[in-house]
Design a protein around this motif. Sequence first.
Motif, mmCIF file in Angstrom:
data_model
loop_
_atom_site.group_PDB
_atom_site.id
_atom_site.type_symbol
_atom_site.label_atom_id
_atom_site.label_comp_id
_atom_site.label_asym_id
_atom_site.label_seq_id
_atom_site.Cartn_x
_atom_site.Cartn_y
_atom_site.Cartn_z
ATOM 1 N N LYS A 49 0.847 -1.188 0.000
ATOM 2 C CA LYS A 49 0.000 0.000 0.000
ATOM 3 C C LYS A 49 0.880 1.234 0.000
ATOM 4 O O LYS A 49 1.502 1.556 1.023
ATOM 5 C CB LYS A 49 -0.881 -0.055 1.255
ATOM 6 C CG LYS A 49 -2.063 0.842 1.208
ATOM 7 C CD LYS A 49 -2.961 0.539 2.396
ATOM 8 C CE LYS A 49 -4.152 1.471 2.390
ATOM 9 N NZ LYS A 49 -5.032 1.237 3.518
ATOM 10 N N CYS A 50 0.937 1.891 -1.113
ATOM 11 C CA CYS A 50 1.746 3.104 -1.234
ATOM 12 C C CYS A 50 1.278 4.155 -0.224
ATOM 13 O O CYS A 50 0.075 4.337 -0.028
ATOM 14 C CB CYS A 50 1.601 3.642 -2.651
ATOM 15 S SG CYS A 50 2.437 5.205 -2.927
ATOM 16 N N PRO A 51 2.234 4.867 0.401
ATOM 17 C CA PRO A 51 1.846 5.890 1.382
ATOM 18 C C PRO A 51 1.160 7.099 0.742
ATOM 19 O O PRO A 51 0.602 7.931 1.453
ATOM 20 C CB PRO A 51 3.175 6.286 2.034
ATOM 21 C CG PRO A 51 4.219 5.884 1.069
ATOM 22 C CD PRO A 51 3.682 4.699 0.317
ATOM 23 N N HIS A 52 1.179 7.196 -0.574
ATOM 24 C CA HIS A 52 0.500 8.313 -1.239
ATOM 25 C C HIS A 52 -1.008 8.073 -1.255
ATOM 26 O O HIS A 52 -1.734 8.635 -0.457
ATOM 27 C CB HIS A 52 1.066 8.507 -2.659
ATOM 28 C CG HIS A 52 0.434 9.636 -3.404
ATOM 29 N ND1 HIS A 52 0.215 9.583 -4.758
ATOM 30 C CD2 HIS A 52 -0.025 10.840 -2.988
ATOM 31 C CE1 HIS A 52 -0.359 10.732 -5.144
ATOM 32 N NE2 HIS A 52 -0.509 11.501 -4.088
ATOM 33 N N LYS A 53 -1.474 7.199 -2.124
ATOM 34 C CA LYS A 53 -2.920 6.937 -2.205
ATOM 35 C C LYS A 53 -3.220 5.448 -2.281
ATOM 36 O O LYS A 53 -4.210 5.024 -2.876
ATOM 37 C CB LYS A 53 -3.530 7.659 -3.407
ATOM 38 C CG LYS A 53 -3.511 9.173 -3.230
ATOM 39 C CD LYS A 53 -4.271 9.894 -4.310
ATOM 40 C CE LYS A 53 -4.264 11.393 -4.012
ATOM 41 N NZ LYS A 53 -4.934 12.169 -5.056
ATOM 42 N N GLY A 54 -2.336 4.657 -1.685
ATOM 43 C CA GLY A 54 -2.629 3.236 -1.540
ATOM 44 C C GLY A 54 -2.352 2.365 -2.749
ATOM 45 O O GLY A 54 -2.841 1.239 -2.825
ATOM 46 N N GLY A 55 -1.562 2.842 -3.689
ATOM 47 C CA GLY A 55 -1.242 2.042 -4.880
ATOM 48 C C GLY A 55 -0.570 0.723 -4.511
ATOM 49 O O GLY A 55 0.109 0.620 -3.492
ATOM 50 N N PRO A 56 -0.757 -0.305 -5.356
ATOM 51 C CA PRO A 56 -0.204 -1.639 -5.067
ATOM 52 C C PRO A 56 1.294 -1.712 -5.390
ATOM 53 O O PRO A 56 1.680 -1.881 -6.550
ATOM 54 C CB PRO A 56 -1.011 -2.557 -5.991
ATOM 55 C CG PRO A 56 -1.383 -1.672 -7.147
ATOM 56 C CD PRO A 56 -1.523 -0.280 -6.613
ATOM 57 N N TYR A 68 9.051 1.775 -7.501
ATOM 58 C CA TYR A 68 8.294 2.927 -7.979
ATOM 59 C C TYR A 68 6.822 2.538 -8.062
ATOM 60 O O TYR A 68 6.470 1.574 -8.751
ATOM 61 C CB TYR A 68 8.795 3.372 -9.356
ATOM 62 C CG TYR A 68 10.181 3.973 -9.307
ATOM 63 C CD1 TYR A 68 11.307 3.161 -9.273
ATOM 64 C CD2 TYR A 68 10.361 5.346 -9.269
ATOM 65 C CE1 TYR A 68 12.578 3.701 -9.209
ATOM 66 C CE2 TYR A 68 11.634 5.904 -9.205
ATOM 67 C CZ TYR A 68 12.739 5.080 -9.178
ATOM 68 O OH TYR A 68 13.987 5.617 -9.111
ATOM 69 N N CYS A 69 6.004 3.277 -7.341
ATOM 70 C CA CYS A 69 4.574 2.964 -7.308
ATOM 71 C C CYS A 69 3.989 3.033 -8.721
ATOM 72 O O CYS A 69 4.267 3.974 -9.477
ATOM 73 C CB CYS A 69 3.860 3.949 -6.387
ATOM 74 S SG CYS A 69 2.082 3.666 -6.326
ATOM 75 N N PRO A 70 3.149 2.047 -9.075
ATOM 76 C CA PRO A 70 2.589 2.021 -10.433
ATOM 77 C C PRO A 70 1.555 3.123 -10.683
ATOM 78 O O PRO A 70 1.224 3.388 -11.832
ATOM 79 C CB PRO A 70 1.947 0.631 -10.525
ATOM 80 C CG PRO A 70 1.628 0.268 -9.125
ATOM 81 C CD PRO A 70 2.723 0.875 -8.293
ATOM 82 N N LEU A 71 1.051 3.757 -9.634
ATOM 83 C CA LEU A 71 0.004 4.755 -9.865
ATOM 84 C C LEU A 71 0.550 6.144 -10.198
ATOM 85 O O LEU A 71 0.179 6.737 -11.200
ATOM 86 C CB LEU A 71 -0.940 4.840 -8.658
ATOM 87 C CG LEU A 71 -1.776 3.587 -8.376
ATOM 88 C CD1 LEU A 71 -2.880 3.909 -7.370
ATOM 89 C CD2 LEU A 71 -2.386 3.022 -9.641
ATOM 90 N N HIS A 72 1.435 6.675 -9.357
ATOM 91 C CA HIS A 72 1.928 8.044 -9.602
ATOM 92 C C HIS A 72 3.441 8.134 -9.470
ATOM 93 O O HIS A 72 3.982 9.218 -9.278
ATOM 94 C CB HIS A 72 1.253 9.032 -8.631
ATOM 95 C CG HIS A 72 -0.231 8.868 -8.514
ATOM 96 N ND1 HIS A 72 -0.822 8.198 -7.456
ATOM 97 C CD2 HIS A 72 -1.235 9.233 -9.342
ATOM 98 C CE1 HIS A 72 -2.137 8.178 -7.626
ATOM 99 N NE2 HIS A 72 -2.405 8.793 -8.755
ATOM 100 N N ASP A 73 4.097 6.980 -9.498
ATOM 101 C CA ASP A 73 5.561 6.928 -9.600
ATOM 102 C C ASP A 73 6.334 7.411 -8.375
ATOM 103 O O ASP A 73 7.486 7.807 -8.499
ATOM 104 C CB ASP A 73 6.011 7.712 -10.852
ATOM 105 C CG ASP A 73 7.308 7.171 -11.422
ATOM 106 O OD1 ASP A 73 7.530 5.946 -11.322
ATOM 107 O OD2 ASP A 73 8.091 7.966 -11.957
ATOM 108 N N TRP A 74 5.714 7.407 -7.207
ATOM 109 C CA TRP A 74 6.503 7.713 -6.017
ATOM 110 C C TRP A 74 7.587 6.654 -5.877
ATOM 111 O O TRP A 74 7.359 5.462 -6.171
ATOM 112 C CB TRP A 74 5.630 7.707 -4.764
ATOM 113 C CG TRP A 74 4.918 8.996 -4.496
ATOM 114 C CD1 TRP A 74 4.526 9.920 -5.405
ATOM 115 C CD2 TRP A 74 4.494 9.466 -3.210
ATOM 116 N NE1 TRP A 74 3.875 10.944 -4.768
ATOM 117 C CE2 TRP A 74 3.843 10.700 -3.431
ATOM 118 C CE3 TRP A 74 4.583 8.967 -1.915
ATOM 119 C CZ2 TRP A 74 3.300 11.442 -2.385
ATOM 120 C CZ3 TRP A 74 4.044 9.708 -0.874
ATOM 121 C CH2 TRP A 74 3.421 10.932 -1.107
ATOM 122 N N LYS A 75 8.748 7.084 -5.390
ATOM 123 C CA LYS A 75 9.888 6.188 -5.195
ATOM 124 C C LYS A 75 9.959 5.822 -3.710
ATOM 125 O O LYS A 75 10.116 6.696 -2.859
ATOM 126 C CB LYS A 75 11.162 6.909 -5.631
ATOM 127 C CG LYS A 75 12.426 6.107 -5.518
ATOM 128 C CD LYS A 75 13.614 6.964 -5.969
ATOM 129 C CE LYS A 75 14.922 6.218 -5.909
ATOM 130 N NZ LYS A 75 16.062 7.102 -6.275
#
Length: 107
Positions: A49-56, A68-75
Amino acid sequence: MAFVEAGRKVFVANRNELAVGLGKKVEIEGRELALFMQEDGSVRILDNKCPHKGGPLSEGIVSGNYVYCPLHDWKICMKTGSAQGGDQGNVACFTVEVEGDDIYVFI
Ligand code: FES
């Protein structure tokens, strides 16, 4: 850093289910985890669960110690769970133990 050190030791996967550079989603006791095998053979386990918006995170692109999160590319650093660059946030990462080919998480 959001490192979970205490907890019960639970089997999560066999080493041959993982491939370097590819995440694997596993559900343990109602919690979704992301497993990653590093190039040196070590295994990292984070909340999926990405700390941004929960991306897988298990579907993210892996580069070295980062995913790198698949939703908005946070590292996200897989060693500490911390977002990198200007992004703020942490994802829980778990203590891992490998016995032979069996991978356990302390959760
Ligand atoms: S949900 Fe992961 S970067 Fe937005």
